[in-house]
Design an enzyme around this catalytic site. Structure first.
Site, mmCIF file in Angstrom:
data_model
loop_
_atom_site.group_PDB
_atom_site.id
_atom_site.type_symbol
_atom_site.label_atom_id
_atom_site.label_comp_id
_atom_site.label_asym_id
_atom_site.label_seq_id
_atom_site.Cartn_x
_atom_site.Cartn_y
_atom_site.Cartn_z
ATOM 1 C CE LYS A 157 -3.086 2.820 0.302
ATOM 2 N NZ LYS A 157 -4.614 3.059 0.373
ATOM 3 C CB CYS A 166 -4.115 8.752 0.275
ATOM 4 S SG CYS A 166 -5.536 8.026 0.729
ATOM 5 N N GLY A 197 0.916 19.866 -12.842
ATOM 6 C CA GLY A 197 0.034 20.624 -12.263
ATOM 7 C C GLY A 197 0.597 21.422 -11.102
#
Ligand code: UDX
Length: 445
Positions: free
Chosen positions: A206, A262, A255
Site C-alpha cells: 500500500k 492519502c 499541475g
C-alpha cells in the site's frame, strides 16, 4: 457473510456498501453518533458519486445497517474490517491510537471462543499486523480464536465504488489458510486478480503503491520545470513518455502537485517508516519537496504578472477541492495557495461546484461565489486549481468582459494556450510554452 466495518469514513462506507451490494450482511460502525444518525436517515456524511444510492438500496434490502457499538457489531460478525483513520503525527509517523481503541473495544466480544478474521483496511505501517496480533493477545485469553489479515484499499475519491467493484487487484496479506479462505470467498464475486502475500508485504504494498504514484506526479512536475526553461511542452512530453507501456500514461499530469487524504500522508509516513528501520528514503523526500515547490510555482506566476503587493487586487479561484468529483479539502493545493495571495493582501473570490462547505473549515476570508462568472467579476486574475469538468465549457469571451484584467493562471493545464491567447487572454499554465512575442495578444488595463 456477516461483516462489521469499524470506521465509517470514505474507506469504511464504500467498503461496507460494496460488500453489502455483493450480498453480504454488513454493519458499519462509527464512534460519531451524529454520523450514524445521518446515515440511518439516508444522509451521506461525504460526497462520493453513487454512494447514496448504493447505501439506500442496500439499507432498504436489509443488507446494510449502522451502529455506534463496536462490541455488538463484533459479536455478530465473522469478519471485521478496521477502517479507522491513521493520521500522521508531527514527525510523519502514523498515529495508531484509533487502532488501539478499536482493539480494546472489540476484545470483550471476542471472548466467546468463535473464530473471527480481523482485517486491516486502513493504510498502516509495515509490521502493524504483528503489533495488532500482540495487542489482541494482550486483551484476550489463550482460547480466543482469531487471525489478523491485511487487505489494503486502493480507492480513489470520486470513483471509489467503481475502483472497489472493478479493481485491478485484490491484495491479501494473510498468515493462515483459514484467513485466506475467508477472504478469497468474500472477494470471489469481483473476479479480480488476487495477490496473496504475508502480512508485512501486503502492508508495504500500500505505501509503495501510493508513494510510486506520488513519485510519478512529482517526476512529471519536475520535467515540466525543464519544459518551461526550454520551450518544450509537458503535455506532449508526458504523452510520449507514457506511451511506453513500461511507464504508462496515468499519473503523468503536471499541475499544482498532488493533494488529498492519502498521498501527502502516505509519502511522509513511508519516509518515517523507512527511517525507523534504518533507511534514508531520499527519493521520497525529493518527491515531497517538488510537490511543495509546485504550489509556490503557481503563486509565483501570479506574482510575476501582478507584482507582490496585491492590496486592492482581486484574485478569482476556480476549484477548491483537491481534485474533481469530491468535496474533500484535505491536502488541497487551494488551502496552501490561497493564503499566499491573502498574505499579500489580495481579495479572493472562489467557486467550487461542491466544496464550499468543507472549504469553510479550512479557508478564512474568501468570498464564495455561485458560479465561475461571479468569480470573474472585477478580478485581476483568474486561477484554476481543480479540473472540474464544468470548467471545460466556460464561455471565455463572456468571461473576458467580466474580468478586470484578462489574466488566467491555469494550474491544471485545462485550456488550449493558443486559443486562450487568440481570445485575448494572458494565459499561463504549467510546463507549456509561453506565447512567442509575435503570437501573444496581451490586453492590460
Ligand atoms: C489515492 C490513490 O489513487 C488511491 O489508490 C489510494 O488508495 C488513495 O489515494 P485519491 O487521493 O482519491 O486516491 O486521488 P487520486 O486520484 O489518486 O489523486 C491524488 C492527487 O494527485 C490529486 O491531488 C490529483 O490532483 C493529483 N494528480 C493525480 C496529479 O497531480 N497528476 C496526475 O497525473 C494524477
Amino acid at each position: 457473510m456477516n461483516i462489521a466495518i469499524i470506521g465509517s469514513g470514505y474507506v469504511g462506507l464504500v467498503t461496507g456498501a460494496c460488500f453489502a451490494h455483493l450480498g453480504n450482511q454488513v454493519v458499519c460502525v462509527d464512534n460519531q453518533q451524529s454520523k450514524i444518525e445521518k446515515l440511518r436517515s439516508g444522509v451521506m456524511p461525504i460526497y462520493e458519486p453513487g454512494l447514496d444510492v448504493l447505501v439506500k438500496t442496500n439499507v432498504a434490502e436489509g443488507r446494510l445497517s449502522f451502529s455506534s457499538d463496536i462490541e455488538d457489531a463484533t459479536r455478530e460478525s465473522e469478519v471485521v474490517f478496521i477502517c479507522v483513520g491513521t493520521p500522521p503525527k508531527p514527525n510523519g509517523e502514523a498515529d495508531l491510537s484509533a487502532f488501539e481503541h478499536v482493539a480494546a473495544s472489540m476484545a470483550p466480544a471476542m471472548r466467546d471462543g468463535r473464530y473471527r478474521l480481523i482485517v486491516e483496511k486502513s493504510t498502516v505501517p509495515v509490521r502493524t499486523g504483528e503489533w495488532l496480533t500482540g495487542l489482541f493477545r494482550s486483551h484476550l485469553p489463550e482460547s480466543a480464536s482469531f487471525d489478523i489479515a491485511s487487505n489494503p484499499e486502493f480507492l480513489r475519491e470520486g470513483s471509489a465504488i467503481k475502483d472497489f467493484l472493478s479493481t485491478d487487484r485484490v491484495v491479501l496479506g494473510v498468515n493462515s489458510d483459514r484467513a485466506a479462505g475467508v477472504l478469497v470467498k468474500l472477494y470471489a464475486p469481483l473476479n479480480a486478480p488476487i495477490l496473496m502475500t504475508d502480512l508485512n508485504s501486503a502492508e508495504l504494498i500500500k505505501h509503495a503503491s501510493n508513494a510510486f504514484l506520488a513519485m510519478k506526479i512529482s517526476f512529471i512536475n519536475a520535467v515540466a520545470q525543464v519544459c518551461e526553461r526550454t520551450g518544450a511542452d509537458i503535455s506532449k512530453v508526458a504523452k510520449g513518455v507514457g506511451l511506453d507501456k513500461r511507464i504508462g500514461e496515468e499519473f503523468l499530469k503536471a499541475g499544482v502537485g498532488y493533494g488529498g487524504a492519502c498521498f501527502p500522508k502516505d509519502v511522509s509516513a513511508f519516509i518515517a517508516i523507512a527511517a525507523q528501520h534504518g533507511y534514508d528514503f531520499e527519493l521520497l523526500k525529493a518527491v515531497e519537496n517538488i510537490n511543495h515547490q509546485q504550489r509556490h510555482h503557481l503563486a509565483d506566476k501570479v506574482f510575476a504578472a501582478l507584482g507582490h503587493d496585491l492590496a486592492g487586487k482581486t484574485i478569482g479561484v476556480l476549484g477548491l477541492a483537491f481534485k474533481p468529483n469530491t468535496d474533500d479539502m484535505r491536502g488541497a493545493p487551494s488551502a496552501e495557495i490561497i493564503p499566499m495571495f491573502q498574505e499579500l493582501d489580495a481579495t479572493v473570490r472562489v467557486y467550487d461546484p461542491v466544496a464550499h462547505e468543507t472549504a469553510k473549515a479550512v479557508l478564512d476570508n474568501v468570498h464564495y461565489c455561485q458560479n465561475p462568472y461571479e468569480v470573474a467579476e472585477g478580478a485581476d486574475c483568474l486561477v484554476v486549481l481543480t479540473e472540474w469538468a464544468e470548467f471545460n465549457s466556460l464561455n471565455w469571451p463572456y468571461m473576458k468582459t467580466l474580468l478586470k484584467r484578462p489574466l488566467v493562471v491555469d494550474g491544471r493545464n485545462l485550456f488550449d494556450p493558443h486559443k486562450m491567447r487568440t481570445l485575448g487572454f494572458e494565459y499561463y499554465s504549467i510546463g507549456r510554452p509561453k506565447a512567442r512575442p509575435s503570437e501573444a495578444v496581451t490586453v492590460t488595463d
